[in-house]
Motif scaffolding. Structure first.
Motif, mmCIF file in Angstrom:
data_model
loop_
_atom_site.group_PDB
_atom_site.id
_atom_site.type_symbol
_atom_site.label_atom_id
_atom_site.label_comp_id
_atom_site.label_asym_id
_atom_site.label_seq_id
_atom_site.Cartn_x
_atom_site.Cartn_y
_atom_site.Cartn_z
ATOM 1 N N GLN A 57 38.525 7.669 19.695
ATOM 2 C CA GLN A 57 39.268 6.461 20.051
ATOM 3 C C GLN A 57 38.372 5.230 19.910
ATOM 4 N N ASN A 58 37.115 5.327 20.323
ATOM 5 C CA ASN A 58 36.181 4.203 20.172
ATOM 6 C C ASN A 58 35.910 3.898 18.703
ATOM 7 N N ILE A 59 35.836 4.938 17.897
ATOM 8 C CA ILE A 59 35.597 4.730 16.463
ATOM 9 C C ILE A 59 36.790 4.026 15.824
ATOM 10 N N ILE A 60 37.989 4.450 16.178
ATOM 11 C CA ILE A 60 39.186 3.792 15.636
ATOM 12 C C ILE A 60 39.251 2.341 16.104
ATOM 13 N N GLN A 61 38.919 2.105 17.371
ATOM 14 C CA GLN A 61 38.899 0.732 17.883
ATOM 15 C C GLN A 61 37.835 -0.099 17.187
ATOM 16 N N SER A 62 36.755 0.536 16.755
ATOM 17 C CA SER A 62 35.666 -0.220 16.130
ATOM 18 C C SER A 62 36.108 -0.865 14.822
ATOM 19 N N PHE A 63 37.080 -0.276 14.141
ATOM 20 C CA PHE A 63 37.562 -0.893 12.911
ATOM 21 C C PHE A 63 38.348 -2.174 13.193
ATOM 22 N N GLY A 64 38.805 -2.326 14.413
ATOM 23 C CA GLY A 64 39.410 -3.593 14.825
ATOM 24 C C GLY A 64 38.370 -4.697 14.941
ATOM 25 N N TYR A 65 37.104 -4.296 15.074
ATOM 26 C CA TYR A 65 36.028 -5.287 15.146
ATOM 27 C C TYR A 65 35.813 -5.996 13.809
ATOM 28 N N GLN A 115 19.906 -20.420 4.475
ATOM 29 C CA GLN A 115 20.074 -20.745 5.894
ATOM 30 C C GLN A 115 21.448 -20.314 6.396
ATOM 31 N N ILE A 116 22.491 -20.532 5.596
ATOM 32 C CA ILE A 116 23.833 -20.105 5.989
ATOM 33 C C ILE A 116 23.869 -18.593 6.176
ATOM 34 N N GLU A 117 23.310 -17.860 5.232
ATOM 35 C CA GLU A 117 23.368 -16.401 5.298
ATOM 36 C C GLU A 117 22.529 -15.846 6.450
ATOM 37 N N TRP A 118 21.343 -16.403 6.676
ATOM 38 C CA TRP A 118 20.522 -15.934 7.798
ATOM 39 C C TRP A 118 21.183 -16.277 9.127
ATOM 40 N N MET A 119 21.825 -17.438 9.186
ATOM 41 C CA MET A 119 22.521 -17.807 10.416
ATOM 42 C C MET A 119 23.641 -16.815 10.710
ATOM 43 N N PHE A 120 24.409 -16.459 9.694
ATOM 44 C CA PHE A 120 25.472 -15.480 9.873
ATOM 45 C C PHE A 120 24.901 -14.148 10.328
ATOM 46 N N PHE A 121 23.815 -13.690 9.700
ATOM 47 C CA PHE A 121 23.257 -12.385 10.022
ATOM 48 C C PHE A 121 22.732 -12.340 11.462
ATOM 49 N N LEU A 142 28.591 0.142 17.639
ATOM 50 C CA LEU A 142 29.578 0.156 16.554
ATOM 51 C C LEU A 142 29.698 -1.215 15.889
ATOM 52 N N ILE A 143 29.653 -2.288 16.684
ATOM 53 C CA ILE A 143 29.694 -3.631 16.091
ATOM 54 C C ILE A 143 28.441 -3.873 15.252
ATOM 55 N N LEU A 144 27.282 -3.481 15.755
ATOM 56 C CA LEU A 144 26.055 -3.662 14.986
ATOM 57 C C LEU A 144 26.069 -2.846 13.699
ATOM 58 N N VAL A 145 26.580 -1.620 13.762
ATOM 59 C CA VAL A 145 26.661 -0.791 12.551
ATOM 60 C C VAL A 145 27.539 -1.467 11.514
ATOM 61 N N LEU A 146 28.724 -1.921 11.931
ATOM 62 C CA LEU A 146 29.625 -2.583 10.986
ATOM 63 C C LEU A 146 29.028 -3.886 10.460
ATOM 64 N N HIS A 147 28.451 -4.674 11.350
ATOM 65 C CA HIS A 147 27.913 -5.970 10.932
ATOM 66 C C HIS A 147 26.743 -5.810 9.964
ATOM 67 N N ILE A 148 25.804 -4.968 10.299
ATOM 68 C CA ILE A 148 24.619 -4.823 9.434
ATOM 69 C C ILE A 148 24.997 -4.185 8.105
ATOM 70 N N THR A 149 25.869 -3.185 8.125
ATOM 71 C CA THR A 149 26.265 -2.546 6.873
ATOM 72 C C THR A 149 27.056 -3.499 5.992
ATOM 73 N N LEU A 150 27.957 -4.273 6.579
ATOM 74 C CA LEU A 150 28.733 -5.221 5.782
ATOM 75 C C LEU A 150 27.902 -6.428 5.354
#
Length: 187
Positions: A57-65, A115-121, A142-150
């Protein structure tokens, strides 16, 4: 006859610009790289399920992130453009690109682009750590996994354009459909 030559000369002057843009590098995130990203996400989700007791359930919710990350990207991009007095725009044709469709109307210098890209990261990592502190380890991870991978394609381009930054010439980065282009403003 003389008036036609004058008229042609006026048209030529209207269509010319001060800068001659030459394309040196075009970067687009293609299907094989997307497959690698999906593989990394599923591998890290599997590890989270095994070692952090993350439920399905947490994994499915993580895709909402993903929506949260897209809004985070837009907010950080807007914030940088507002501070730098740049005009931004969004196009739905690039919604699935690594840049989420957020772009500027004018080309950016390499340092502004970085600077834009580093700020986003870093902003996304801070939000992931904040979620980890407030909502729990599983949601933050889960948010960190999605954010860093994307963010891999964005970080890859930031590092890739660094070699042109060292040349001290007039290079600019322009957001295009589904990617970016590196142009020079010299002959």
């Amino acid at each position: 006859m003389r008036s036609e030559k004058i008229h042609k000369g006026k048209l030529e002057k209207q269509n010319t610009t001060i800068y001659n843009h030459t394309l040196h590098y075009r970067y687009r995130w293609k299907l094989p790289m997307i497959v690698i990203q999906v593989f990394i996400i599923f591998a890290l989700l599997f590890l989270a399920e095994q070692y952090l007791q993350v439920t399905n359930q947490n994994i499915i919710q993580s895709f909402g992130y993903l929506v949260l990350l897209w809004l985070l990207q837009g907010f950080s991009f807007f914030l940088y453009c507002f501070i730098s007095s740049l005009s931004m725009r969004w196009h739905i044709d690039a919604f699935l690109s690594p840049w989420g469709g957020w772009r500027t109307k004018l080309p950016l210098s390499i340092s502004d682009y970085q600077q834009i890209e580093w700020m986003f990261f870093f902003f996304g990592n801070a939000v992931g750590l904040l979620v980890m502190a407030w909502w729990g380890l599983q949601h933050g991870f889960l948010i960190l996994v999605l954010h860093i991978t994307l963010s891999i394609p964005r970080l890859f381009t930031v590092l890739r354009v660094q070699k042109w930054k060292k040349e001290r010439k007039g290079f600019v980065v322009k957001h295009e459909k589904q990617g970016i282009g590196l142009y020079s403003t010299f002959g």
